[in-house]
Design a protein around this motif. Structure first.
Motif, short mmCIF file in Angstrom:
data_model
loop_
_atom_site.label_atom_id
_atom_site.label_comp_id
_atom_site.label_asym_id
_atom_site.label_seq_id
_atom_site.Cartn_x
_atom_site.Cartn_y
_atom_site.Cartn_z
N GLY A 1 0.87 -1.15 0.15
CA GLY A 1 0.06 -0.12 0.04
C GLY A 1 0.73 1.01 -0.01
O GLY A 1 1.95 1.28 0.17
N GLY B 1 -11.10 -0.28 7.10
CA GLY B 1 -10.86 -0.06 5.69
C GLY B 1 -12.13 -0.69 4.98
O GLY B 1 -13.21 -1.34 5.45
N LYS C 1 -13.09 -2.68 1.21
CA LYS C 1 -12.28 -3.08 -0.02
C LYS C 1 -13.44 -3.03 -1.02
O LYS C 1 -14.43 -3.48 -1.06
N VAL D 1 -9.15 -3.19 -4.84
CA VAL D 1 -8.44 -2.04 -4.04
C VAL D 1 -9.04 -1.81 -2.57
O VAL D 1 -10.27 -1.85 -2.55
N LEU E 1 -9.44 1.28 0.54
CA LEU E 1 -9.18 2.44 1.30
C LEU E 1 -9.22 2.42 2.63
O LEU E 1 -10.24 1.63 3.24
N ASN E 2 -8.01 2.86 3.36
CA ASN E 2 -7.99 2.19 4.72
C ASN E 2 -7.81 3.67 5.43
O ASN E 2 -6.85 4.55 5.00
N SER F 1 -4.62 5.26 3.64
CA SER F 1 -3.91 4.47 2.62
C SER F 1 -4.82 3.81 1.54
O SER F 1 -5.88 3.78 1.74
N LEU F 2 -4.05 3.60 0.41
CA LEU F 2 -4.86 2.77 -0.68
C LEU F 2 -3.85 1.64 -0.85
O LEU F 2 -2.65 1.76 -0.97
N SER F 3 -4.44 0.45 -0.68
CA SER F 3 -3.75 -0.61 -0.64
C SER F 3 -4.51 -1.84 -1.73
O SER F 3 -5.71 -1.71 -2.17
#
Length: 191
Positions: free
Chosen positions: A29, A143, A145, A149, A151-152, A184-186
């Protein structure tokens, strides 16, 4: 820690052997961090803000809903100290362990963990050049999902037990606390 271990073991026993199949888990991420810190010796404020990378690596269980693993991050935040005017680019690193749940309900994800070590090393600025080490503290995250992808938002309450370097008239740098929020983006992957 013993309570977490017992709770985890009890949760695993509730599921059948078929659902206990496990797999490999990887989640790289990118994040933006914002930290508010305090140097205990003079009650002064410091901030960290910047970009970084993160990776979670471990195993998943219970039809890929439960994951357990290690977590590491590396960032390059800007460090600013209110009392001294210390303003410098820094490097930061943390590592720890996590346990989490990926729910089937709209991709919601939750995790908790503990940071076992880390450093924050601002570059020299004027008369100041310090390094904070031996970071420990809790880490939690939530987050969502969407497809592949996530978003957290994560939060760490870090305490650096050791400080070194030149901090002007302050004789000790030990006990620097930094409360860090990361967005974050993971990409969570299960194999």
């Amino acid at each position: 820690m013993k309570k977490w271990s017992l709770a985890f073991a009890g949760l695993l026993l509730l599921f059948s052997a078929k659902s206990m199949a496990f797999g490999f888990y990887l989640e790289p991420g990118l994040f933006y961090e914002s930290g508010d810190g305090k140097v205990d010796i003079d009650d002064s404020k410091a901030t960290t803000k910047g970009l970084g990378v993160d990776v979670k690596l471990g195993m998943n269980f219970v039809d890929k809903m439960l994951f357990v693993g290690v977590d590491g991050s590396y960032s390059m935040p800007k460090f600013e100290h209110s009392n001294t005017g210390y303003d410098a680019d820094a490097t930061s690193m943390t590592y720890g362990a996590i346990i989490g749940v990926q729910t089937p309900l709209v991709g919601l994800r939750f995790w908790a963990g503990y940071v076992f070590g880390g450093t924050l090393d601002p570059e020299e600025s004027g008369l100041f050049d310090v390094k904070f080490e031996e970071a420990t503290g809790p880490k939690v995250g939530v987050g969502i999902k969407i497809f592949f992808v996530a978003l957290n938002v994560e939060y760490m309450d870090l305490k650096y037990k050791k400080g070194s370097g030149n901090w002007g008239s302050i004789p000790s740098l030990d006990d620097f606390n930094n409360k860090v929020t990361m967005v974050s983006l993971s990409v969570p992957m299960s194999f």
